[in-house]
Write a protein that holds these residues in place. Structure first.
Motif, PDB file in Angstrom:
ATOM      1  N   VAL A   1      69.295  65.673  66.119  1.00 12.77           N
ATOM      2  CA  VAL A   1      68.028  65.541  66.840  1.00 12.77           C
ATOM      3  C   VAL A   1      66.960  66.334  66.104  1.00 12.77           C
ATOM      4  CG1 VAL A   1      66.821  65.938  69.011  1.00 12.77           C
ATOM      5  CG2 VAL A   1      69.238  65.292  69.036  1.00 12.77           C
TER       6      VAL A   1
ATOM      7  N   GLY B   1      65.368  71.150  64.136  1.00 11.33           N
ATOM      8  CA  GLY B   1      66.284  70.151  64.670  1.00 11.33           C
ATOM      9  C   GLY B   1      67.598  70.788  65.067  1.00 11.33           C
ATOM     10  N   THR B   2      68.476  69.988  65.604  1.00  7.72           N
ATOM     11  CA  THR B   2      69.819  70.427  65.982  1.00  7.72           C
ATOM     12  C   THR B   2      70.822  69.463  65.366  1.00  7.72           C
ATOM     13  OG1 THR B   2      68.978  71.270  68.092  1.00  7.72           O
ATOM     14  CG2 THR B   2      71.358  70.986  67.895  1.00  7.72           C
TER      15      THR B   2
ATOM     16  N   GLN C   1      62.711  67.298  65.617  1.00 14.96           N
ATOM     17  CA  GLN C   1      61.526  67.462  66.444  1.00 14.96           C
ATOM     18  C   GLN C   1      60.279  67.021  65.670  1.00 14.96           C
ATOM     19  OE1 GLN C   1      61.946  68.367  69.583  1.00 14.96           O
ATOM     20  NE2 GLN C   1      64.122  68.707  69.246  1.00 14.96           N
TER      21      GLN C   1
ATOM     22  N   VAL D   1      61.381  60.308  64.837  1.00 13.88           N
ATOM     23  CA  VAL D   1      60.254  61.102  65.327  1.00 13.88           C
ATOM     24  C   VAL D   1      59.042  60.840  64.444  1.00 13.88           C
ATOM     25  CG1 VAL D   1      61.725  62.931  66.244  1.00 13.88           C
ATOM     26  CG2 VAL D   1      60.818  63.126  63.927  1.00 13.88           C
TER      27      VAL D   1
ATOM     28  N   GLY E   1      67.580  72.547  61.119  1.00 17.11           N
ATOM     29  CA  GLY E   1      66.487  71.750  60.623  1.00 17.11           C
ATOM     30  C   GLY E   1      66.526  71.548  59.113  1.00 17.11           C
TER      31      GLY E   1
END
Length: 238
Positions: A39, A58-59, A41, A140, A95
């Motif tokens: 995920v 991010g993760t 951002q 994103v 990230g």
């Protein structure tokens, strides 16, 4: 897992009988590895010309049977608007660094690979490099950042107010590009009201005047688009 280990042991024994030597099983660490979390951002890229990369938070997590618990290299391809812009970019657990030259748009990470060591005990442990990992990230929007000198200047002489606006963003080449629309707001009571919607010049500048004898707070507002990240200045009292 026990069934797999037993199967490997039988394969080793069979090979040893034919060849007359003892051979370790060929491990395939990460064959069923999967990115379980990817995920990222949305961010705005730097508004400073000399800052060419921006950290995108991010993760990231993955499951990699047959590997050590701490593989040392997760990589991915970076795509912007469905187009590959960079391959084999290193991804950290929190990230990765995004180059401004890749441009703005809808960004996804695909074609993950993993590097590390298999889980066999020493001295039989082996390394694996850039093994494909299943999975992809969310999409994103990455936007250009507003150039750091953008803002509003207000001068007052008697009742005459002169507003000077500068609004630009920094593109993928590191060039300043003029923003064409902005809004001047004035604070009345506790609320901000639109004073004037301004069409800016091609270079992102504009000067206009008006009269007001009272002291008021003014600010510049830039609306976010798919290309650049907007925002507003602090209130300026004059």
């Amino acid at each position: 897992m026990r069934a797999l280990l037993r199967a490997a042991a039988v394969a080793v024994a069979s090979t040893a009988l034919v060849a007359g030597t003892t051979t370790m099983a060929s491990a395939a660490p990460g064959d069923t590895a999967t990115v379980t979390t990817a995920v990222i951002q949305p961010v705005a890229l730097s508004g400073f010309k000399n800052s060419t990369s921006t950290f995108v938070p991010g993760t990231f997590a993955y499951a990699a049977p047959g590997t050590t618990s701490t593989p040392y290299g997760l990589k991915a391809n970076v795509n912007v608007n469905g187009r590959l812009v960079a391959a084999g970019v290193r991804i950290n657990s929190n990230g990765f660094y995004y180059e401004r030259a890749w441009g703005a748009g809808a960004v996804t990470l695909t074609n993950f690979t993993l590097s590390g060591y298999d889980s066999r005990p020493a001295p039989h442990r082996g390394a694996y490099t850039d093994r494909p990992v299943a999975g992809a990230s969310n999409a994103v929007q990455i936007r250009y950042g507003v150039e750091y000198r953008s803002g509003i200047q207000v001068r007052k002489k008697g009742k005459k107010l002169t507003f000077k606006i500068k609004a630009r963003y920094v593109d993928s080449r590191g060039k300043n590009v003029g923003i064409r629309k902005a809004t001047i707001q004035v604070k009345k009571g506790s609320k901000w009201k639109t004073l004037k919607k301004v069409n800016l010049k091609k270079n992102g500048t504009k000067t206009f005047t008006r009269k007001d004898g009272k002291k008021r707070y003014y600010r510049l507002v830039i609306k976010t688009t798919s290309v650049y990240q907007g925002g507003q200045t602090k209130g300026l009292k004059i």
